[in-house]
Design a protein around this motif. Structure first.
Motif, PDB file in Angstrom:
ATOM      1  N   SER A 147       0.835  -1.195   0.000  1.00  0.00           N
ATOM      2  CA  SER A 147       0.000   0.000   0.000  1.00  0.00           C
ATOM      3  C   SER A 147       0.872   1.248   0.000  1.00  0.00           C
ATOM      4  O   SER A 147       2.070   1.204   0.220  1.00  0.00           O
ATOM      5  N   ALA A 148       0.237   2.378  -0.219  1.00  0.00           N
ATOM      6  CA  ALA A 148       0.976   3.643  -0.191  1.00  0.00           C
ATOM      7  C   ALA A 148       1.561   3.895   1.186  1.00  0.00           C
ATOM      8  O   ALA A 148       2.640   4.475   1.322  1.00  0.00           O
ATOM      9  N   ALA A 208       1.663   1.658 -10.679  1.00  0.00           N
ATOM     10  CA  ALA A 208       0.758   2.646 -10.084  1.00  0.00           C
ATOM     11  C   ALA A 208       1.148   2.959  -8.641  1.00  0.00           C
ATOM     12  O   ALA A 208       0.887   4.067  -8.148  1.00  0.00           O
ATOM     13  N   GLN A 209       1.772   2.001  -7.950  1.00  0.00           N
ATOM     14  CA  GLN A 209       2.147   2.213  -6.549  1.00  0.00           C
ATOM     15  C   GLN A 209       3.181   3.332  -6.374  1.00  0.00           C
ATOM     16  O   GLN A 209       2.957   4.260  -5.578  1.00  0.00           O
ATOM     17  N   ARG A 212       1.480   6.765  -6.775  1.00  0.00           N
ATOM     18  CA  ARG A 212       0.735   7.235  -5.603  1.00  0.00           C
ATOM     19  C   ARG A 212       1.693   7.743  -4.525  1.00  0.00           C
ATOM     20  O   ARG A 212       1.450   8.759  -3.877  1.00  0.00           O
ATOM     21  N   THR A 213       2.787   7.030  -4.346  1.00  0.00           N
ATOM     22  CA  THR A 213       3.764   7.442  -3.341  1.00  0.00           C
ATOM     23  C   THR A 213       4.381   8.794  -3.692  1.00  0.00           C
ATOM     24  O   THR A 213       4.566   9.650  -2.831  1.00  0.00           O
ATOM     25  N   TYR A 215       3.118  11.300  -5.341  1.00  0.00           N
ATOM     26  CA  TYR A 215       2.212  12.422  -5.053  1.00  0.00           C
ATOM     27  C   TYR A 215       1.968  12.577  -3.551  1.00  0.00           C
ATOM     28  O   TYR A 215       1.706  13.684  -3.069  1.00  0.00           O
ATOM     29  N   ALA A 216       2.092  11.474  -2.805  1.00  0.00           N
ATOM     30  CA  ALA A 216       2.049  11.605  -1.345  1.00  0.00           C
ATOM     31  C   ALA A 216       3.250  12.401  -0.846  1.00  0.00           C
ATOM     32  O   ALA A 216       3.149  13.203   0.089  1.00  0.00           O
ATOM     33  N   HIS A 258      -3.732   9.937 -16.485  1.00  0.00           N
ATOM     34  CA  HIS A 258      -2.361  10.112 -16.013  1.00  0.00           C
ATOM     35  C   HIS A 258      -1.665  11.258 -16.746  1.00  0.00           C
ATOM     36  O   HIS A 258      -0.935  12.048 -16.136  1.00  0.00           O
ATOM     37  N   GLU A 261      -2.867  14.489 -15.410  1.00  0.00           N
ATOM     38  CA  GLU A 261      -2.259  14.750 -14.107  1.00  0.00           C
ATOM     39  C   GLU A 261      -0.855  15.316 -14.281  1.00  0.00           C
ATOM     40  O   GLU A 261      -0.454  16.265 -13.593  1.00  0.00           O
TER      41      GLU A 261
END
Length: 473
Positions: A147-148, A208-209, A212-213, A215-216, A258, A261
């Motif tokens: 997960s993120a 994709a993982q 997400r990280t 942008y976190a 994407h 974005e």
């Protein structure tokens, strides 16, 4: 190239280079070449021995600054090929055994190197072959199924305690630093290299993982503006890379999201290079999705953003995207004008300010994109001639592109009324599909098989159709 530099220069000066200071020996090996020119020489040397490294001027700068005390094994093989007779210490690096353990690092968090580690047949990455100088940041954060939040833990953003099970945005995180930004940039490079070798299908969901990280990390904030700028650019490039994987595997709406974005990230950061890249890919996607006018507008917008960047090759690629839009609209004259402009820009040669992601844009890609224009205009024989040229000059180590070019050739030959030659090209594509997973290439072969079906009495065609039917789609 390997014999153009005097090895004694590196050997004599290496002894005075300390592990924590600038690598003067390596700087002497570079000679009068700029960091960008030397990075290009490293990439060429890598291709000569079957390696793939995404070396750029920033990596060379890190080595010369002493930030990378020991290269990973891929880079070591390339450097030894370039400078035969020199050891790592002769080149100013620390001996590998002195940097393997955490104790050897002395608490210094060195930036991550830019090469890709060894891969298995399924595309997974064996991180154990990286040395610890390249940081533990990548060991669990990227290209995993977690997960993120798990990724954030591995990046050091949140503590590895029960609170880590909470959503990422509910946990207080510390500010992002150099190591995290390096990890994002490295993820972009590794995704590109894996795509070059294996195609998009097996990579998209896993890629994709890290997006997400990334942008976190942007939400976490950075202490320095230069770090924030790099992180914005890295996250945007990662969005484009993941968008390309979606695009190449036939997930057009996800790719569109994407790319949008990435464009938004570019606009927020005021980053024309990222903006040009986003528009370039958006044009490509629009063409494939049957929206030629949108492809044309996106390519023209990308050209406007790229004019200030000092890269004729980037402008050449955008001119080819524009040509694809004109071809889709059936405007042969405007297409030819764009193609002529692309050839003139390409002929200016590579420049130090060419974007790193454009390493794929060589003569073979130029020929391929022109072949697609003539195909869209219905000039199959001319398309086949350019596709054949693309397949002939393509570096065989870039397996995915080689399969793509041969698939285009097979399709163009089939439509040009050359079924036997088409079947032969189709067999060459099938030979590569054990290494490449690409929905795009499979779809092209399906179209070719459909066109060749009326010629099934021809033994060569029948053999191809039978073999192709056994391939798992």
């Amino acid at each position: 190239m390997a014999t153009s530099t005097d090895p004694s220069a590196g050997r004599n000066s290496a002894r005075s280079t300390t592990a924590k200071g600038p690598n003067t020996a390596f700087r002497e090996l570079r000679g009068r070449r700029s960091p960008g020119e030397f990075a290009a020489a490293v990439r060429r040397a890598a291709r000569e021995i079957g390696e793939q490294v995404a070396c750029d001027a920033r990596y060379i700068g890190r080595v010369e600054a002493g930030e990378i005390r020991c290269p990973n094994y891929a880079y070591e093989r390339v450097f030894r090929h370039m400078f035969p007779g020199l050891s790592l210490t002769d080149m100013g690096f620390s001996a590998r055994e002195t940097v393997r353990g955490r104790g050897a690092r002395g608490g210094c968090a060195a930036p991550v190197a830019h090469a890709t580690p060894p891969e298995h047949d399924d595309g997974t990455i064996d991180i154990d072959d990286r040395n610890d100088e390249e940081s533990d940041v990548l060991r669990r954060a990227f290209m995993t199924g977690g997960s993120a939040t798990v990724a954030a833990v591995s990046l050091g953003l949140i503590p590895e305690t029960p609170v880590a099970a909470a959503p990422l945005d509910s946990v207080r995180v510390r500010r992002v630093g150099e190591a995290e930004v390096n990890a994002v940039e490295d993820a972009v490079r590794r995704i590109r290299l894996l795509d070059d070798r294996h195609g998009a299908d097996g990579l998209y969901r896993r890629a994709a993982q890290p997006l997400r990280t990334a942008y976190a990390l942007l939400d976490a904030g950075t202490a320095r503006q230069c770090t924030a700028d790099r992180l914005q650019a890295g996250a945007g490039e990662l969005a484009i890379s993941v968008g390309w994987l979606a695009h190449d595997s036939g997930r057009y709406e996800e790719a569109r999201s994407h790319y949008a974005e990435a464009l938004a990230t570019a606009r927020l950061a005021g980053d024309p290079a990222l903006e040009a890249h986003a528009f370039c890919n958006m044009s490509f996607l629009a063409r494939d999705a049957g929206r030629p006018r949108e492809a044309l507008r996106a390519a023209q917008a990308g050209s406007r953003a790229a004019r200030q960047l000092g890269s004729p090759r980037l402008l050449a690629l955008l001119a080819l995207r524009e040509a694809g839009g004109w071809a889709g609209l059936g405007d042969r004259g405007a297409c030819e004008q764009s193609l002529n402009r692309a050839h003139a820009l390409f002929a200016r040669g590579a420049a130090e300010r060419d974007p790193e992601w454009m390493t794929f844009f060589v003569e073979a890609e130029l020929e391929m994109l022109e072949a697609q224009c003539w195909s869209a205009l219905g000039d199959w024989s001319r398309a086949a001639a350019h596709a054949h040229r693309a397949a002939c000059v393509q570096d065989p180590h870039f397996t995915r592109n080689l399969a793509l070019y041969r698939a285009e050739l097979a399709d163009d030959l089939a439509r040009a009324g050359a079924p036997t030659e088409s079947a032969a090209a189709g067999h060459q594509v099938l030979d590569l599909l054990t290494e490449v997973q690409s929905t795009r290439i499979q779809a092209m072969l399906a179209d070719t098989a459909r066109i060749l079906a009326p010629h099934g009495t021809c033994p060569e065609v029948a053999a191809f159709l039978e073999r192709r039917a056994t391939v798992t789609v």
